[in-house]
Design an enzyme around this catalytic site. Sequence first.
Site, PDB file in Angstrom:
ATOM      1  N   ASP A   1       6.694 -39.757  45.178  1.00  0.00           N
ATOM      2  CA  ASP A   1       7.173 -39.793  46.575  1.00  0.00           C
ATOM      3  C   ASP A   1       8.462 -39.003  46.786  1.00  0.00           C
ATOM      4  OD1 ASP A   1       5.027 -41.395  47.124  1.00  0.00           O
ATOM      5  OD2 ASP A   1       6.179 -43.034  48.015  1.00  0.00           O
TER       6      ASP A   1
ATOM      7  N   CYS B   1      -0.680 -41.335  46.277  1.00  0.00           N
ATOM      8  CA  CYS B   1      -0.668 -41.448  44.810  1.00  0.00           C
ATOM      9  C   CYS B   1      -1.996 -41.242  44.093  1.00  0.00           C
ATOM     10  CB  CYS B   1      -0.132 -42.828  44.425  1.00  0.00           C
ATOM     11  SG  CYS B   1       1.498 -43.236  45.057  1.00  0.00           S
TER      12      CYS B   1
ATOM     13  N   LYS C   1       3.820 -44.485  35.283  1.00  0.00           N
ATOM     14  CA  LYS C   1       2.871 -45.037  36.246  1.00  0.00           C
ATOM     15  C   LYS C   1       1.459 -44.487  36.021  1.00  0.00           C
ATOM     16  CE  LYS C   1       2.078 -44.804  41.285  1.00  0.00           C
ATOM     17  NZ  LYS C   1       2.738 -44.606  42.591  1.00  0.00           N
TER      18      LYS C   1
ATOM     19  N   HIS D   1      -1.861 -46.069  37.842  1.00  0.00           N
ATOM     20  CA  HIS D   1      -2.453 -46.162  39.182  1.00  0.00           C
ATOM     21  C   HIS D   1      -3.854 -45.572  39.258  1.00  0.00           C
ATOM     22  CE1 HIS D   1      -1.398 -46.281  43.780  1.00  0.00           C
ATOM     23  NE2 HIS D   1      -2.265 -47.221  43.388  1.00  0.00           N
TER      24      HIS D   1
ATOM     25  N   HIS E   1       9.772 -43.805  44.345  1.00  0.00           N
ATOM     26  CA  HIS E   1       8.873 -44.633  45.163  1.00  0.00           C
ATOM     27  C   HIS E   1       9.500 -46.018  45.389  1.00  0.00           C
ATOM     28  CE1 HIS E   1       5.239 -46.908  46.225  1.00  0.00           C
ATOM     29  NE2 HIS E   1       4.527 -45.797  46.223  1.00  0.00           N
TER      30      HIS E   1
ATOM     31  N   ASP F   1       3.936 -36.106  43.174  1.00  0.00           N
ATOM     32  CA  ASP F   1       2.563 -36.474  43.516  1.00  0.00           C
ATOM     33  C   ASP F   1       2.201 -36.306  44.990  1.00  0.00           C
ATOM     34  OD1 ASP F   1       4.119 -38.602  44.420  1.00  0.00           O
ATOM     35  OD2 ASP F   1       2.702 -40.144  43.772  1.00  0.00           O
ATOM     36  N   ASN F   2       3.192 -36.283  45.871  1.00  0.00           N
ATOM     37  CA  ASN F   2       2.919 -36.080  47.309  1.00  0.00           C
ATOM     38  C   ASN F   2       4.250 -35.953  48.027  1.00  0.00           C
ATOM     39  OD1 ASN F   2       1.928 -39.338  46.804  1.00  0.00           O
ATOM     40  ND2 ASN F   2       3.732 -39.004  48.074  1.00  0.00           N
TER      41      ASN F   2
END
Length: 439
Positions: free
Chosen positions: A38, A77, A135, A137, A222, A282-283
Amino acid sequence: MFRLAHAYFRKVVVLLLVTASGNTYAQRPHIIYIMSDDMGYGDLSCYGNKDYPTPNLDKLASQGIKFVNAYSAAPVCTPTRTAFMTGRYPARTPVGLKEPLTKSKKDSAVGLTQAYPSVASLLKAANYETALIGKWHLGFRPEHNPTKNGFDYFFGILAGAADYTAHKSGPPGQRAHDLYENDTPVYPEGYLTNLFTQKAAAFIRKPHDKPFFLAIMFNAPHWPWQGPSDKAYADTIDFTKNGSRSTYATMVKRLDEGIGELMKSLDAAHLSEQTLIIFTNDNGGERFSDNGGLSEGKMTLWEGGIRVPAFVRWPGQIKAGTVTQQAAITMDWTATILSAGGAKAPAAFPLDGIDLMPVCRGVQKTVDRTFYWKQFHGNKQQAIKDGHWKYLQDQQGEYLFDLANDQPEKNDLKERHQAIFARLKRKYADWEKTLLVAD
């Protein structure tokens, strides 16, 4: 004298491995892939942030090639992580349809499995040691664990977010412990960014008798928004509550310090010149992020939701201080890593990314690219970027942007360039037919 001889011997072994593998590069490197979570496009000072410094990430970027047109495969994510692990668009794999994967009963049966080759399983087959720290996920069941998907070692969280201090994840009132070593719950004390840094540094320092692939998937910055000295969230408090720009800055700065510690570990192990490092995110950023003047953010396909920082360092292979306009997307890092490691994807699962190392090394000019995005849930947006043209559809309508002259996406040109608008819509429709269908 012994240290010099040992370093020379290590280089000879690397060269022998390269010759055996047939790799076209000068050596088969150790590979470290670092993904933050994030982070906004403008959150690093090397990408324009003036609120706080990020000296270690700035230094890493300056030691190799910095991408100013890098994208994530999705604005959230799980799909992006699916894209990296498989090297394919998210919607070619069932778990990639989750936006994002949750701990709900419906989602609990879904995750990455051995049915889909991962970057780790392919590198492991090519005689790499593999580890993931941070992480995941990509699933909660035993068959979804990183160790069942090509990683020799895993230390981290399974969910999309966890309390940095208490190491718990889940919705308010239903939080449960979420920190694992391989498939076993572990209970160390400490701030997650610190723990991930320490584990990654220890992995780098330990003896290696073959090249390694280390994926460091930080969950910072995040939410929940917590600094190293902050208390745990009460189990009844929503993770997306509270926080501030100053707390967020503290999280980014601690991440930056962690990167500095990892680079020192590489230097101490005399591995820096033998290691390919890729850093990205990731974004796009969320509530307290700096998206660098781009429109919107996470969970949207506007530039602020998918444009990300990215840079690559490989001493002796990539010229320091380079900046490239080359467009890149998550799956390209997969293809680049596999190529550098002498590994190949099976014909049944062809990669959607390309090897960017020729561009990084300066032996190939920039390559025109076409990227696609689709959201199945939530905003249900769709987009295609073809060269500098971008078609976007959201809840309010359809747009055509010329990103070469309008990166903030303020000027809709669909009426002025109707032929281009129609061509991109047709191209997108053809691509969409190749995807899995979400339920």
